[in-house]
Design a protein around this motif. Structure first.
Motif, PDB file in Angstrom:
ATOM      1  N   ASP A 174       0.830  -1.210   0.000  1.00  0.00           N
ATOM      2  CA  ASP A 174       0.000   0.000   0.000  1.00  0.00           C
ATOM      3  C   ASP A 174       0.859   1.253   0.000  1.00  0.00           C
ATOM      4  OD1 ASP A 174      -2.243  -1.567   0.008  1.00  0.00           O
ATOM      5  OD2 ASP A 174      -2.680  -1.315   2.148  1.00  0.00           O
ATOM      6  N   ALA A 175       2.024   1.173   0.628  1.00  0.00           N
ATOM      7  CA  ALA A 175       2.906   2.344   0.719  1.00  0.00           C
ATOM      8  C   ALA A 175       3.983   2.357  -0.354  1.00  0.00           C
ATOM      9  CB  ALA A 175       3.553   2.390   2.113  1.00  0.00           C
ATOM     10  N   LEU A 176       4.522   1.170  -0.669  1.00  0.00           N
ATOM     11  CA  LEU A 176       5.666   1.078  -1.579  1.00  0.00           C
ATOM     12  C   LEU A 176       5.430  -0.021  -2.609  1.00  0.00           C
ATOM     13  CD1 LEU A 176       8.502   1.286   1.114  1.00  0.00           C
ATOM     14  CD2 LEU A 176       7.684   3.160  -0.321  1.00  0.00           C
ATOM     15  N   PRO A 177       4.724   0.285  -3.693  1.00  0.00           N
ATOM     16  CA  PRO A 177       4.376  -0.745  -4.681  1.00  0.00           C
ATOM     17  C   PRO A 177       5.572  -1.404  -5.357  1.00  0.00           C
ATOM     18  CG  PRO A 177       3.074   1.258  -4.994  1.00  0.00           C
ATOM     19  CD  PRO A 177       4.137   1.587  -4.014  1.00  0.00           C
ATOM     20  N   LYS A 178       6.711  -0.710  -5.419  1.00  0.00           N
ATOM     21  CA  LYS A 178       7.840  -1.234  -6.173  1.00  0.00           C
ATOM     22  C   LYS A 178       8.962  -1.797  -5.307  1.00  0.00           C
ATOM     23  CE  LYS A 178       7.098   1.693 -10.233  1.00  0.00           C
ATOM     24  NZ  LYS A 178       7.706   2.670 -11.162  1.00  0.00           N
ATOM     25  N   THR A 179       8.823  -1.744  -4.001  1.00  0.00           N
ATOM     26  CA  THR A 179       9.860  -2.295  -3.124  1.00  0.00           C
ATOM     27  C   THR A 179       9.897  -3.815  -3.247  1.00  0.00           C
ATOM     28  OG1 THR A 179       9.822  -0.491  -1.519  1.00  0.00           O
ATOM     29  CG2 THR A 179      10.510  -2.645  -0.701  1.00  0.00           C
ATOM     30  N   GLN A 180      11.105  -4.366  -3.316  1.00  0.00           N
ATOM     31  CA  GLN A 180      11.275  -5.807  -3.443  1.00  0.00           C
ATOM     32  C   GLN A 180      11.293  -6.471  -2.063  1.00  0.00           C
ATOM     33  OE1 GLN A 180      13.838  -5.615  -7.574  1.00  0.00           O
ATOM     34  NE2 GLN A 180      14.913  -6.098  -5.718  1.00  0.00           N
ATOM     35  N   VAL A 181      10.956  -7.749  -2.045  1.00  0.00           N
ATOM     36  CA  VAL A 181      10.885  -8.485  -0.780  1.00  0.00           C
ATOM     37  C   VAL A 181      11.634  -9.809  -0.922  1.00  0.00           C
ATOM     38  CG1 VAL A 181       9.370  -9.457   0.986  1.00  0.00           C
ATOM     39  CG2 VAL A 181       8.590  -7.491  -0.369  1.00  0.00           C
ATOM     40  N   TYR A 182      12.523 -10.062   0.023  1.00  0.00           N
ATOM     41  CA  TYR A 182      13.163 -11.375   0.139  1.00  0.00           C
ATOM     42  C   TYR A 182      12.549 -12.073   1.341  1.00  0.00           C
ATOM     43  CZ  TYR A 182      16.395 -14.851   1.972  1.00  0.00           C
ATOM     44  OH  TYR A 182      16.935 -16.004   2.501  1.00  0.00           O
ATOM     45  N   VAL A 183      12.043 -13.285   1.145  1.00  0.00           N
ATOM     46  CA  VAL A 183      11.410 -14.042   2.219  1.00  0.00           C
ATOM     47  C   VAL A 183      12.216 -15.309   2.502  1.00  0.00           C
ATOM     48  CG1 VAL A 183       9.332 -15.220   2.987  1.00  0.00           C
ATOM     49  CG2 VAL A 183       9.133 -13.162   1.583  1.00  0.00           C
ATOM     50  N   ALA A 184      12.709 -15.426   3.717  1.00  0.00           N
ATOM     51  CA  ALA A 184      13.453 -16.614   4.128  1.00  0.00           C
ATOM     52  C   ALA A 184      12.485 -17.650   4.700  1.00  0.00           C
ATOM     53  CB  ALA A 184      14.488 -16.253   5.187  1.00  0.00           C
ATOM     54  N   SER A 185      12.741 -18.902   4.419  1.00  0.00           N
ATOM     55  CA  SER A 185      11.923 -19.966   4.989  1.00  0.00           C
ATOM     56  C   SER A 185      12.213 -20.117   6.479  1.00  0.00           C
ATOM     57  CB  SER A 185      12.185 -21.285   4.260  1.00  0.00           C
ATOM     58  OG  SER A 185      13.568 -21.571   4.171  1.00  0.00           O
TER      59      SER A 185
END
Length: 296
Positions: A174-185
């Motif tokens: 909602d705030a940052l549409p283009k920010t990337q996300v790394y998700v660790a298991s």
């Protein structure tokens, strides 16, 4: 009749020569004017599309739990964020932020909002803090505390875990549409129990309340204890499935494909104080996994 036929052949020959001459000039450049307008646009090569994933983001924020805070990596029952796999400054770890930004920029352009003891329900609030920095990459590692409860019955349900992670992603989007996300298991809690149960000091620390659903009554191999541990492990696996599925719906999100879960932590990679949380060496291994996922 012969004259008219001769005249027609002469005209046809002249027209053919003119057409061939014009075609020949166009083929080699000649003196014909350059194409313009729609014709010119059709002649130019199409620009390369902007890649969805940037392998070199310029800033990093981290959210999550005790692992991302470096808990028990430097001293007993205390945070040590300088060795965090995500944003730490220690050269012994070479954190994700340092690998991506360099040491000087990482000190200015990385932020750690993880909290020891946090569960997935807390991550949306951490995301809200992170978005104020407008990071280009957010690193997420959460879920172990959702399984590490007083009993298996107290573990976060898979449905609630899904809703909570989706809410955290929505807070970011909602705030940052283009920010990337790394998700660790989520790490394999069963693996951590298998490694730590041979260490008397570690087991004494476990009795203080570290992950009782998995680590409680650590020496017991009874059917009930075995079933309890297997229940916890299956819940961790279900959480990882949720992380993968929710992340897959966002084109700027990358899941580690279970790399942290599959990593076989040993004595070198576990805290010498609790034999459960990552040591400095373990934090470095987590940083390697994260960097590989982000840059591949």
């Amino acid at each position: 009749m012969r004259k008219r036929r001769h005249l027609s052949l002469t005209v046809f020959a002249a027209v053919t020569a003119a057409v061939v001459g014009v075609a020949g000039c166009d083929a080699v450049g000649g003196d014909s004017p350059a194409p313009s307008g729609t014709e010119a646009r059709g002649a130019r090569p199409s620009p390369k599309p902007t890649p969805t994933w940037d392998r070199s983001p310029a800033s990093v924020a981290a959210v999550g739990d005790s692992i991302t805070r470096g808990f028990d990596a430097c001293g007993v029952l205390s945070d040590c964020p300088e060795v965090s796999w995500a944003t730490g400054s220690s050269p012994k770890v070479d954190s994700l932020a340092v690998r991506l930004l360099g040491k000087a920029k990482a000190a200015e352009r990385s932020w750690n909002y993880a909290v020891t003891g946090a569960r997935m329900a807390d991550v949306a609030g951490q995301m809200a803090q992170a978005v104020t920095r407008e990071p280009e990459l957010v690193a997420v590692m959460a879920g172990a505390n959702d399984a590490c409860r007083a009993s298996t019955g107290a573990m976060t349900s898979v449905a609630d875990f899904r809703t909570q992670f989706a809410d955290a992603m929505s807070t970011l989007r909602d705030a940052l549409p283009k920010t990337q996300v790394y998700v660790a298991s989520v790490p394999s809690l069963m693996r951590l129990w298998e490694q730590g149960r041979t260490n008397p000091l570690g087991k004494q620390v476990w009795k203080l309340g570290i992950c009782p659903s998995m680590l409680g009554d650590a020496d017991s191999l009874s059917a009930a204890a075995t079933e309890r541990r297997e229940t916890v492990q299956k819940r961790v696996e279900a959480y990882n499935q949720v992380l993968e599925e929710v992340c897959a719906k966002d084109r700027r999100c990358r899941f580690d494909d279970g790399a942290v879960y599959a990593f076989r932590f040993d004595g070198q990679q576990l805290s010498q104080w609790d034999w459960f949380h990552p040591s400095v060496n373990g934090q470095a291994r987590l940083a390697e996994i994260a960097y590989r996922t982000v840059t591949n």
